[in-house]
Design a protein around this motif. Structure first.
Motif: not given
Length: 235
Positions: A20-44
């Protein structure tokens, strides 16, 4: 702002919130890095499907290691500025331009504050609020910087700050909660221009698992950078 702006979201078992946050990022954001710290769910996977650049640490190494990986990726990809925010949905991407505006005005580091005029703190648990104010007071006493919300993870940096040889973020002891406060301390004590910017922080209503910070153990990870650096036991 002509600089390339990266958003860094350290992620550990937050379900669809990061997507949801990725989809809401303002246009000024060049890249959005989501760093998966060992998640066990579907979030990544959900974040990747939403357009985020997912970096996997392979196992749970800590929020500091996750933020470091995001900052390193942003630097490697030619970004000039990084905004770090919670992947849980507590921070609002719509407020990201306010942090960037502070950098446009000459700041090197913009720290979000829910307690400044114009900021907001929604559903903040009482005990957590007391600890935040106590920790912020400790930082103020040790650094002389009149901050109001040192624990707020919604922050923006000029990545050139990390080119300073005196700022050594690759140190393994910074893997947990230490990294955020290490950079905060270094930016203030090395004379960089640090400002606070009003932002909002919203905790889920009527939930006891509002944070992944463990009492005592993680509090020590948060406090020790200031103590060790003040005593010159770390660099």
């Amino acid at each position: 702002m002509s600089n390339r702006i990266a958003a860094v979201l350290p992620l550990f078992n937050e379900g669809p919130a990061a997507a949801d946050l990725v989809r809401r990022m303002p246009e000024m954001v060049y890249r959005t890095y989501v760093v998966d710290d060992g998640s066990t769910d579907s979030g990544p996977a959900l974040a990747a499907a939403a357009g985020g650049i997912v970096i996997s640490l392979g196992r749970n190494r800590g929020v500091g290691a996750a933020i470091r990986a995001g900052l390193n990726a942003a630097r490697s990809d030619g970004c000039d500025v990084a905004v770090v925010m919670a992947a849980s949905g507590k921070d609002r991407p719509e407020e990201l331009p306010n942090l960037i505006a502070a950098l446009e005005d000459g700041a090197d580091y913009a720290q979000g504050s829910r307690f400044l005029a114009g900021g907001a703190s929604v559903n903040l648990p009482f005990v957590r609020g007391l600890l935040i104010h106590a920790f912020t007071l400790m930082f103020r006493m040790l650094t002389g910087f009149a901050g109001t919300d040192v624990t707020n993870g919604f922050r923006a940096y000029r990545l050139a700050l990390l080119d300073d040889a005196r700022v050594q973020i690759q140190q393994p002891w910074l893997d947990r909660y230490e990294l955020e406060y290490y950079i905060h301390w270094k930016a203030i004590t090395l004379g960089y221009r640090v400002v606070e910017v009003p932002v909002s922080k919203t905790y889920p209503a009527r939930r006891t698992d509002y944070s992944k910070i463990r009492p005592v153990v993680d509090w020590w990870h948060m406090v020790r950078p200031a103590l060790l650096l003040a005593l010159h036991l770390r660099t």
